[in-house]
Design a protein around this motif. Structure first.
Motif, short mmCIF file in Angstrom:
data_model
loop_
_atom_site.label_atom_id
_atom_site.label_comp_id
_atom_site.label_asym_id
_atom_site.label_seq_id
_atom_site.Cartn_x
_atom_site.Cartn_y
_atom_site.Cartn_z
N HIS A 86 0.87 -1.18 0.00
CA HIS A 86 0.00 0.00 0.00
C HIS A 86 0.90 1.23 0.00
N ASP A 87 0.61 2.21 -0.81
CA ASP A 87 1.35 3.46 -0.68
C ASP A 87 0.45 4.66 -0.92
N ALA A 88 0.89 5.79 -0.40
CA ALA A 88 0.15 7.05 -0.51
C ALA A 88 1.03 8.07 -1.23
N LEU A 89 0.40 8.81 -2.13
CA LEU A 89 1.11 9.77 -2.96
C LEU A 89 0.39 11.11 -2.91
N LEU A 90 1.18 12.17 -2.83
CA LEU A 90 0.62 13.51 -2.84
C LEU A 90 0.67 14.05 -4.26
N GLY A 91 -0.47 14.50 -4.75
CA GLY A 91 -0.54 15.05 -6.10
C GLY A 91 -0.35 16.56 -6.08
N LEU A 92 0.40 17.05 -7.04
CA LEU A 92 0.69 18.47 -7.17
C LEU A 92 0.08 19.00 -8.47
N TYR A 93 -0.43 20.22 -8.39
CA TYR A 93 -0.89 20.92 -9.59
C TYR A 93 -0.12 22.22 -9.67
N GLU A 94 0.63 22.38 -10.74
CA GLU A 94 1.50 23.55 -10.89
C GLU A 94 2.35 23.73 -9.62
N ASP A 95 2.90 22.62 -9.14
CA ASP A 95 3.82 22.55 -7.99
C ASP A 95 3.17 22.78 -6.63
N ARG A 96 1.83 22.86 -6.57
CA ARG A 96 1.15 23.05 -5.28
C ARG A 96 0.34 21.80 -4.94
N PRO A 97 0.35 21.37 -3.67
CA PRO A 97 -0.44 20.19 -3.29
C PRO A 97 -1.90 20.36 -3.66
N ALA A 98 -2.48 19.34 -4.32
CA ALA A 98 -3.85 19.48 -4.81
C ALA A 98 -4.68 18.20 -4.71
N PHE A 99 -4.03 17.05 -4.53
CA PHE A 99 -4.81 15.82 -4.44
C PHE A 99 -3.98 14.73 -3.77
N LEU A 100 -4.68 13.67 -3.37
CA LEU A 100 -4.08 12.53 -2.68
C LEU A 100 -4.44 11.27 -3.45
N VAL A 101 -3.48 10.37 -3.57
CA VAL A 101 -3.71 9.07 -4.23
C VAL A 101 -3.22 7.97 -3.30
N GLU A 102 -4.00 6.92 -3.19
CA GLU A 102 -3.52 5.71 -2.55
C GLU A 102 -3.63 4.59 -3.56
N ARG A 103 -2.59 3.77 -3.65
CA ARG A 103 -2.66 2.57 -4.49
C ARG A 103 -2.30 1.39 -3.61
N TYR A 104 -2.93 0.26 -3.90
CA TYR A 104 -2.74 -0.90 -3.03
C TYR A 104 -2.93 -2.20 -3.81
N ASP A 105 -2.40 -3.26 -3.25
CA ASP A 105 -2.57 -4.61 -3.81
C ASP A 105 -3.86 -5.18 -3.24
N PRO A 106 -4.87 -5.42 -4.08
CA PRO A 106 -6.16 -5.91 -3.56
C PRO A 106 -6.06 -7.22 -2.80
N THR A 107 -5.07 -8.05 -3.10
CA THR A 107 -4.95 -9.33 -2.38
C THR A 107 -4.52 -9.13 -0.94
N HIS A 108 -4.05 -7.94 -0.60
CA HIS A 108 -3.63 -7.63 0.77
C HIS A 108 -4.47 -6.48 1.32
N SER A 109 -5.76 -6.49 1.00
CA SER A 109 -6.65 -5.41 1.43
C SER A 109 -7.97 -6.01 1.89
N GLU A 110 -8.89 -5.14 2.27
CA GLU A 110 -10.20 -5.62 2.69
C GLU A 110 -11.00 -6.20 1.53
N LEU A 111 -10.51 -6.05 0.30
CA LEU A 111 -11.17 -6.67 -0.86
C LEU A 111 -10.82 -8.14 -1.01
N ALA A 112 -9.78 -8.59 -0.34
CA ALA A 112 -9.36 -10.00 -0.45
C ALA A 112 -10.52 -10.92 -0.08
N GLY A 113 -10.82 -11.85 -0.99
CA GLY A 113 -11.91 -12.78 -0.76
C GLY A 113 -13.28 -12.26 -1.14
N ARG A 114 -13.36 -10.96 -1.52
CA ARG A 114 -14.66 -10.38 -1.87
C ARG A 114 -14.86 -10.29 -3.38
#
Length: 197
Positions: free
Chosen positions: A65-93
């Motif tokens: 799992h990792d978290a990334l800060l998104g920048l727009y014109e060099d200013r913080p503007a959004f947040l992204v998380e990406r993860y492996d579904p097999t190691h998340s609450e989606l596992a088995g669902r």
């Protein structure tokens, strides 16, 4: 900025970039974002700064799992998380496929919205995810009540698979293959070109 891991230039809006979240320095900013009333679907409305820091420290320590800060014109503007579904609450669902990657995104709350900005952020996130050739399908699980994000997801190629019950919400499990995303992007480009003729 040396820690930027991805860049994208939007033809209409300009420069977007993504860098890893640093819990030590980004907590105050992220606390403001995730506790804002517009961020209700992140379910951190009552979080204290220490809670937010612990959450992002845990993500930072998680190899799936990792978290990334998104920048727009060099200013913080959004947040992204990406993860492996097999190691998340989606596992088995759902039936996880090789090449699946899970994603969450949050656009920073603002009193001066830019038309088309959230779509440009989501496009940046999808381009980031598909820049890794190992990623063949993006999986999301937004709250069934989050109608705005369902429309955005559909616009970039996501299709709802089914509704699932997670510990803290009922969600529309949705997926978008690389091919679905490229088809949606091509369709949007055609519409934009026709609009300028």
């Amino acid at each position: 900025m040396t820690d930027v891991v991805f860049n994208r230039t939007d033809e209409r809006l300009g420069r977007f970039a993504v860098r890893p979240v640093d819990p030590a320095t980004d907590t105050e900013l992220l606390h403001r974002w995730v506790t804002h009333p517009k961020s209700v679907f992140w379910m951190m409305q009552d979080a204290q700064p220490a809670d937010v820091r612990r959450e992002f420290e845990a993500i930072d320590a998680d190899p799936h799992h990792d978290a990334l800060l998104g920048l727009y014109e060099d200013r913080p503007a959004f947040l992204v998380e990406r993860y492996d579904p097999t190691h998340s609450e989606l596992a088995g669902r759902y039936a996880v496929r090789p090449g699946d990657v899970g994603m969450h995104f949050l656009v920073a709350p603002t009193d001066t919205p830019i038309p088309g900005f959230t779509r440009a952020v989501l496009t940046t996130v999808m381009e980031l995810l598909f820049s890794d050739p190992a990623n063949q399908r993006v999986v999301v699980e937004p709250d069934i009540r989050n109608h705005a994000v369902h429309a955005l997801n559909a616009a970039v190629g996501f299709r709802v698979v089914r509704t699932i019950a997670l510990p803290d919400k009922h969600a529309h499990l949705s997926t978008c293959t690389r091919q679905q995303y490229l088809a949606a992007r091509e369709g949007a480009a055609t519409v934009a070109a026709e609009a300028t003729q």
